[in-house]
Motif scaffolding. Structure first.
Motif, PDB file in Angstrom:
ATOM      1  N   ARG A 276       8.580 -18.503  -1.606  1.00 59.71           N
ATOM      2  CA  ARG A 276       9.591 -17.448  -1.560  1.00 59.71           C
ATOM      3  C   ARG A 276       9.306 -16.484  -0.417  1.00 59.71           C
ATOM      4  O   ARG A 276       8.149 -16.168  -0.115  1.00 59.71           O
ATOM      5  N   THR A 277      10.351 -15.986   0.230  1.00 63.37           N
ATOM      6  CA  THR A 277      10.211 -15.002   1.302  1.00 63.37           C
ATOM      7  C   THR A 277      11.260 -13.906   1.130  1.00 63.37           C
ATOM      8  O   THR A 277      12.320 -14.129   0.539  1.00 63.37           O
ATOM      9  N   VAL A 278      10.944 -12.741   1.650  1.00 66.83           N
ATOM     10  CA  VAL A 278      11.895 -11.625   1.693  1.00 66.83           C
ATOM     11  C   VAL A 278      11.773 -10.980   3.061  1.00 66.83           C
ATOM     12  O   VAL A 278      10.674 -10.610   3.485  1.00 66.83           O
ATOM     13  N   ASP A 279      12.888 -10.894   3.766  1.00 62.85           N
ATOM     14  CA  ASP A 279      12.892 -10.216   5.064  1.00 62.85           C
ATOM     15  C   ASP A 279      13.048  -8.709   4.857  1.00 62.85           C
ATOM     16  O   ASP A 279      13.688  -8.253   3.896  1.00 62.85           O
ATOM     17  N   ALA A 280      12.480  -7.933   5.772  1.00 63.04           N
ATOM     18  CA  ALA A 280      12.530  -6.482   5.623  1.00 63.04           C
ATOM     19  C   ALA A 280      12.443  -5.794   6.970  1.00 63.04           C
ATOM     20  O   ALA A 280      11.861  -6.316   7.930  1.00 63.04           O
ATOM     21  N   ASP A 281      13.043  -4.618   7.016  1.00 65.98           N
ATOM     22  CA  ASP A 281      12.900  -3.736   8.176  1.00 65.98           C
ATOM     23  C   ASP A 281      11.771  -2.728   7.947  1.00 65.98           C
ATOM     24  O   ASP A 281      11.143  -2.270   8.899  1.00 65.98           O
ATOM     25  N   THR A 282      11.532  -2.400   6.670  1.00 66.56           N
ATOM     26  CA  THR A 282      10.526  -1.394   6.328  1.00 66.56           C
ATOM     27  C   THR A 282       9.781  -1.811   5.067  1.00 66.56           C
ATOM     28  O   THR A 282      10.386  -2.314   4.120  1.00 66.56           O
ATOM     29  N   ILE A 283       8.471  -1.587   5.066  1.00 64.24           N
ATOM     30  CA  ILE A 283       7.659  -1.711   3.855  1.00 64.24           C
ATOM     31  C   ILE A 283       7.147  -0.315   3.518  1.00 64.24           C
ATOM     32  O   ILE A 283       6.466   0.318   4.327  1.00 64.24           O
ATOM     33  N   LEU A 284       7.514   0.165   2.346  1.00 62.51           N
ATOM     34  CA  LEU A 284       7.092   1.489   1.890  1.00 62.51           C
ATOM     35  C   LEU A 284       6.006   1.318   0.831  1.00 62.51           C
ATOM     36  O   LEU A 284       6.254   0.768  -0.243  1.00 62.51           O
ATOM     37  N   TRP A 285       4.814   1.778   1.141  1.00 63.30           N
ATOM     38  CA  TRP A 285       3.668   1.630   0.246  1.00 63.30           C
ATOM     39  C   TRP A 285       3.570   2.847  -0.663  1.00 63.30           C
ATOM     40  O   TRP A 285       3.039   3.894  -0.272  1.00 63.30           O
ATOM     41  N   ALA A 286       4.076   2.721  -1.883  1.00 60.24           N
ATOM     42  CA  ALA A 286       3.935   3.778  -2.891  1.00 60.24           C
ATOM     43  C   ALA A 286       2.755   3.396  -3.782  1.00 60.24           C
ATOM     44  O   ALA A 286       2.900   3.183  -4.992  1.00 60.24           O
ATOM     45  N   THR A 287       1.602   3.305  -3.171  1.00 61.40           N
ATOM     46  CA  THR A 287       0.424   2.710  -3.808  1.00 61.40           C
ATOM     47  C   THR A 287      -0.626   3.735  -4.202  1.00 61.40           C
ATOM     48  O   THR A 287      -1.784   3.390  -4.434  1.00 61.40           O
ATOM     49  N   GLY A 288      -0.221   4.974  -4.284  1.00 61.70           N
ATOM     50  CA  GLY A 288      -1.109   5.972  -4.838  1.00 61.70           C
ATOM     51  C   GLY A 288      -2.114   6.563  -3.876  1.00 61.70           C
ATOM     52  O   GLY A 288      -2.076   6.329  -2.661  1.00 61.70           O
ATOM     53  N   PHE A 289      -3.018   7.325  -4.438  1.00 63.89           N
ATOM     54  CA  PHE A 289      -3.990   8.097  -3.680  1.00 63.89           C
ATOM     55  C   PHE A 289      -5.356   7.972  -4.343  1.00 63.89           C
ATOM     56  O   PHE A 289      -5.468   7.573  -5.496  1.00 63.89           O
ATOM     57  N   ARG A 290      -6.376   8.317  -3.592  1.00 62.86           N
ATOM     58  CA  ARG A 290      -7.727   8.360  -4.122  1.00 62.86           C
ATOM     59  C   ARG A 290      -8.241   9.806  -4.060  1.00 62.86           C
ATOM     60  O   ARG A 290      -7.766  10.599  -3.252  1.00 62.86           O
ATOM     61  N   ALA A 291      -9.196  10.124  -4.901  1.00 62.97           N
ATOM     62  CA  ALA A 291      -9.734  11.484  -4.926  1.00 62.97           C
ATOM     63  C   ALA A 291     -10.366  11.839  -3.584  1.00 62.97           C
ATOM     64  O   ALA A 291     -11.125  11.052  -3.009  1.00 62.97           O
TER      65      ALA A 291
END
Length: 357
Positions: A276-291
């Protein structure tokens, strides 16, 4: 070298709560304690939130101790960055907290006579105890995936999110199953040509009221991890995502149809091992933060599990160090309580240990 009893690092909700309780305990700003903040102005991490995050969309913002955020100040349609920054500014001035900013703390080391040396971009402070309230905003977490450097589109993190208008007409992949990821997804879906939601684990949606019993159970789970010296979990990983009316509508439209985490990034998008593939113009990383606690490294507070073990707010390895807004006190109401608890313990400690300058 500036000498004080207590240094507070960070002037977000947890830091301001600690400063308030230090004043109530009899410590004077500037001589008894100092609050060092690296941000350009009041508001903690809130001042950097994206404009489309209005105050009405904020979940569970609690008043700082001693001063209410009134309905006259908290216009639901205003950006939360403006509402909270103005509130924090008024709070600092009302209680005369005299925040020192912008100052970047680079390291906390052992000093002479059992004191701590807090090294900063504007000189050093000597203190008998330290309250760390630096939060997480300064340490966005970027996962690494094969092919990431080949992607020809744009990659950005929640910390850089400019609002939905920047994604108009684009194909956007939102990565992350937390509250911010869902908020971004719902906003972007209104203007983007196509959105794809990707998470490591299937999201858990919470329906019904998040009452006191659920809240205590969630805090207890996070406390147990911190007690064991493990990095604290995010709140959402424990409580689940609240199913709001906006999310119900988005689910009906298919916006919340989630895909498992991709295996690699390609020049034009992402792909999975099953083809499977998905084409994209933007990848938005809402992957959190570290202390943001690297400046504490010289004190060797970390446990083998990677986190700092706490008893309440106190570091197990050093009773002079308290962490507020960390782990179970990461919520706004938790930060308030943690500030009070830290000051009580520090006051008891300093009353039994002679001051050495």
């Amino acid at each position: 070298m500036n000498n004080v009893d207590v240094v507070v690092v960070g002037a977000g909700q947890a830091g301001l709560s600690a400063a308030y309780h230090l004043r109530r305990a009899g410590y004077e700003p500037g001589s008894g304690f100092v609050v060092l903040d690296h941000s350009p102005g009041p508001g903690g991490a809130w001042q950097f939130r994206w404009p489309s995050l209005t105050y009405g969309k904020v979940h569970g913002m609690y008043d700082l101790p001693g001063m209410r955020l009134t309905s006259d100040d908290a216009d639901a349609e205003r950006p939360s960055s403006e509402v909270v920054s103005a509130y924090f500014d008024r709070y600092e001035h009302t209680f005369g907290l005299r925040i020192v900013r912008p100052v970047h703390v680079t390291a906390v080391r052992e000093g002479d006579g059992g004191r701590l040396v807090v090294e900063t971009s504007a000189g050093s402070w000597s203190a008998r105890a330290l309250i760390n309230a630096t939060g997480t905003w300064d340490r966005p977490f970027w996962p690494r995936y094969p092919g990431q450097e080949t992607f020809r589109g744009r990659q950005l993190h929640t910390a850089q999110y400019p609002g939905p208008e920047a994604f108009t007409g684009q194909r956007v992949i939102v990565v992350g199953g937390g509250t911010s990821g869902v908020q971004h997804l719902l906003e972007i879906a209104e203007v983007a040509a196509e959105t794809t939601w990707v998470t490591r684990r299937p999201p858990v949606f919470r329906e019904g009221r998040f009452d006191e019993i659920r809240g205590r159970a969630a805090v207890a789970m996070v406390e147990e991890r911190v007690r064991r010296g493990l990095p604290p979990q995010s709140v959402v990983s424990v409580t689940g995502l609240p199913m709001t009316e906006a999310m119900l509508r988005a689910r009906e439209k298919g916006v919340l149809d989630r895909l498992p985490m991709f295996d690699r990034i390609t020049p034009t998008g992402v792909s999975w091992d099953d083809g499977r593939t998905v084409d994209a113009d933007t990848i938005l990383w809402a992957t959190g933060f570290r202390a943001a606690i690297d400046h504490l490294a010289p004190l060797r507070l970390r446990e083998p599990g990677g986190g700092i073990a706490l008893e309440g707010t106190r570091a197990v390895r050093d009773p002079r160090i308290h962490l507020v807004g960390y782990g179970p006190s990461a919520s706004t109401v938790g930060a308030n309580r943690a500030g009070r608890a830290a000051v009580r313990e520090i006051q008891a400690l300093l009353d039994t240990v002679p001051a050495v300058v």
